[in-house]
Design a protein around this motif. Structure first.
Motif, PDB file in Angstrom:
ATOM      1  N   THR A  78      28.314  22.263  45.475  1.00 60.01           N
ATOM      2  CA  THR A  78      26.970  22.148  46.045  1.00 60.01           C
ATOM      3  C   THR A  78      26.209  23.458  45.991  1.00 60.01           C
ATOM      4  O   THR A  78      24.979  23.457  46.070  1.00 60.01           O
ATOM      5  N   GLU A  79      26.922  24.580  45.875  1.00 58.61           N
ATOM      6  CA  GLU A  79      26.294  25.892  45.724  1.00 58.61           C
ATOM      7  C   GLU A  79      27.192  26.770  44.870  1.00 58.61           C
ATOM      8  O   GLU A  79      28.414  26.672  44.958  1.00 58.61           O
ATOM      9  N   ALA A  80      26.565  27.609  44.066  1.00 56.58           N
ATOM     10  CA  ALA A  80      27.307  28.587  43.255  1.00 56.58           C
ATOM     11  C   ALA A  80      26.537  29.897  43.280  1.00 56.58           C
ATOM     12  O   ALA A  80      25.305  29.899  43.184  1.00 56.58           O
ATOM     13  N   SER A  81      27.263  30.988  43.413  1.00 63.74           N
ATOM     14  CA  SER A  81      26.616  32.305  43.463  1.00 63.74           C
ATOM     15  C   SER A  81      26.040  32.666  42.097  1.00 63.74           C
ATOM     16  O   SER A  81      26.499  32.170  41.066  1.00 63.74           O
ATOM     17  N   VAL A  82      25.050  33.541  42.116  1.00 70.36           N
ATOM     18  CA  VAL A  82      24.497  34.023  40.855  1.00 70.36           C
ATOM     19  C   VAL A  82      25.360  35.131  40.274  1.00 70.36           C
ATOM     20  O   VAL A  82      25.372  35.338  39.059  1.00 70.36           O
ATOM     21  N   ASP A  83      26.106  35.827  41.151  1.00 67.32           N
ATOM     22  CA  ASP A  83      27.007  36.852  40.635  1.00 67.32           C
ATOM     23  C   ASP A  83      28.229  36.183  40.029  1.00 67.32           C
ATOM     24  O   ASP A  83      28.674  35.128  40.481  1.00 67.32           O
ATOM     25  N   LEU A  84      28.717  36.792  38.962  1.00 69.49           N
ATOM     26  CA  LEU A  84      29.796  36.194  38.185  1.00 69.49           C
ATOM     27  C   LEU A  84      31.090  36.990  38.331  1.00 69.49           C
ATOM     28  O   LEU A  84      31.075  38.154  38.695  1.00 69.49           O
ATOM     29  N   ALA A  85      32.187  36.305  38.037  1.00 76.78           N
ATOM     30  CA  ALA A  85      33.497  36.947  38.033  1.00 76.78           C
ATOM     31  C   ALA A  85      34.256  36.455  36.808  1.00 76.78           C
ATOM     32  O   ALA A  85      34.048  35.327  36.344  1.00 76.78           O
ATOM     33  N   ARG A  86      35.136  37.316  36.305  1.00 80.69           N
ATOM     34  CA  ARG A  86      35.955  36.966  35.144  1.00 80.69           C
ATOM     35  C   ARG A  86      37.384  36.749  35.614  1.00 80.69           C
ATOM     36  O   ARG A  86      37.882  37.493  36.458  1.00 80.69           O
ATOM     37  N   ALA A  87      38.024  35.724  35.042  1.00 75.66           N
ATOM     38  CA  ALA A  87      39.412  35.433  35.391  1.00 75.66           C
ATOM     39  C   ALA A  87      40.108  34.833  34.176  1.00 75.66           C
ATOM     40  O   ALA A  87      39.474  34.231  33.312  1.00 75.66           O
ATOM     41  N   THR A  88      41.404  35.005  34.127  1.00 75.96           N
ATOM     42  CA  THR A  88      42.204  34.415  33.061  1.00 75.96           C
ATOM     43  C   THR A  88      42.485  32.966  33.415  1.00 75.96           C
ATOM     44  O   THR A  88      42.923  32.666  34.526  1.00 75.96           O
ATOM     45  N   GLU A  89      42.203  32.067  32.477  1.00 76.77           N
ATOM     46  CA  GLU A  89      42.414  30.646  32.701  1.00 76.77           C
ATOM     47  C   GLU A  89      43.258  30.048  31.588  1.00 76.77           C
ATOM     48  O   GLU A  89      43.342  30.584  30.493  1.00 76.77           O
ATOM     49  N   GLY A  90      43.876  28.939  31.908  1.00 76.00           N
ATOM     50  CA  GLY A  90      44.658  28.151  30.970  1.00 76.00           C
ATOM     51  C   GLY A  90      44.665  26.717  31.470  1.00 76.00           C
ATOM     52  O   GLY A  90      43.926  26.393  32.393  1.00 76.00           O
ATOM     53  N   SER A  91      45.495  25.876  30.889  1.00 74.77           N
ATOM     54  CA  SER A  91      45.526  24.477  31.308  1.00 74.77           C
ATOM     55  C   SER A  91      46.908  23.879  31.104  1.00 74.77           C
ATOM     56  O   SER A  91      47.579  24.198  30.110  1.00 74.77           O
ATOM     57  N   VAL A  92      47.276  22.977  32.023  1.00 74.55           N
ATOM     58  CA  VAL A  92      48.531  22.243  31.841  1.00 74.55           C
ATOM     59  C   VAL A  92      48.449  21.347  30.609  1.00 74.55           C
ATOM     60  O   VAL A  92      49.467  20.964  30.054  1.00 74.55           O
ATOM     61  N   SER A  93      47.243  21.050  30.155  1.00 73.15           N
ATOM     62  CA  SER A  93      47.046  20.235  28.952  1.00 73.15           C
ATOM     63  C   SER A  93      47.057  21.051  27.668  1.00 73.15           C
ATOM     64  O   SER A  93      46.998  20.491  26.571  1.00 73.15           O
TER      65      SER A  93
END
Length: 167
Positions: A78-93
């Protein structure tokens, strides 16, 4: 309960938006248990019902073994900040490959619990990343779509190589 087979990238079912959950009862409780067991076996920290071929808006997250699992039914940002962050992502798929993704640093999410109660929470850090990642999946948007074409192409090639080596 049961460890289910995980739908693997590039299965087209991962691109289909999931339907809202409307029945809260034993079947949903069993699905949540299966998701938790499948996520633990994968291993992973987040999983959605579409990851096991069930097109419903159900997310299970457990960021670490020391934390309780969290269940989010029909989650919506419903809300998201304008400031961003970087993170390492992956997927079980798409096991075996990860990449850095940039997303809003904080989000507010409205969701239902397994009994149908409505809640709203704000999160930052890993929980914010995980919620955005899993809600994208519920919307039929696989996490690699958040990458530049070059990064995505390289990641898909690495994943294909891993699959060939494993078969």
């Amino acid at each position: 309960m049961t460890v289910r087979d995980i739908v693997r990238f590039p299965d087209p079912r991962l691109k289909v938006p999931a339907a809202a959950v409307t029945a809260f009862g034993d079947d949903l409780a069993a699905l949540v248990e299966d998701l938790a067991d499948t996520m633990a076996a994968a291993p992973g920290i987040g999983i959605t019902a579409p990851h096991i071929g069930v097109p419903q808006r159900v997310v299970v997250i457990r960021l670490s073994p020391a934390e309780p699992r969290r269940v989010f039914i029909n989650p919506v940002i419903t809300e998201a900040s304008v400031d961003l962050a970087r993170a390492t992502e992956g997927s079980v798929s798409m096991p075996g490959v990860v990449e850095t993704v940039e997303r809003p640093a904080r989000v507010t999410v409205r969701y239902q619990d397994a009994a149908g109660g409505v809640h709203s929470e704000s999160h930052a850090g890993l929980m914010a990343v995980c919620l955005q990642h899993e809600i994208d999946q519920l919307d039929g948007r696989f996490w690699t779509e958040r990458l530049s074409r070059l990064k995505r192409d390289r990641l898909v090639a690495r994943y294909a190589k891993l699959r060939r080596a494993g078969s």
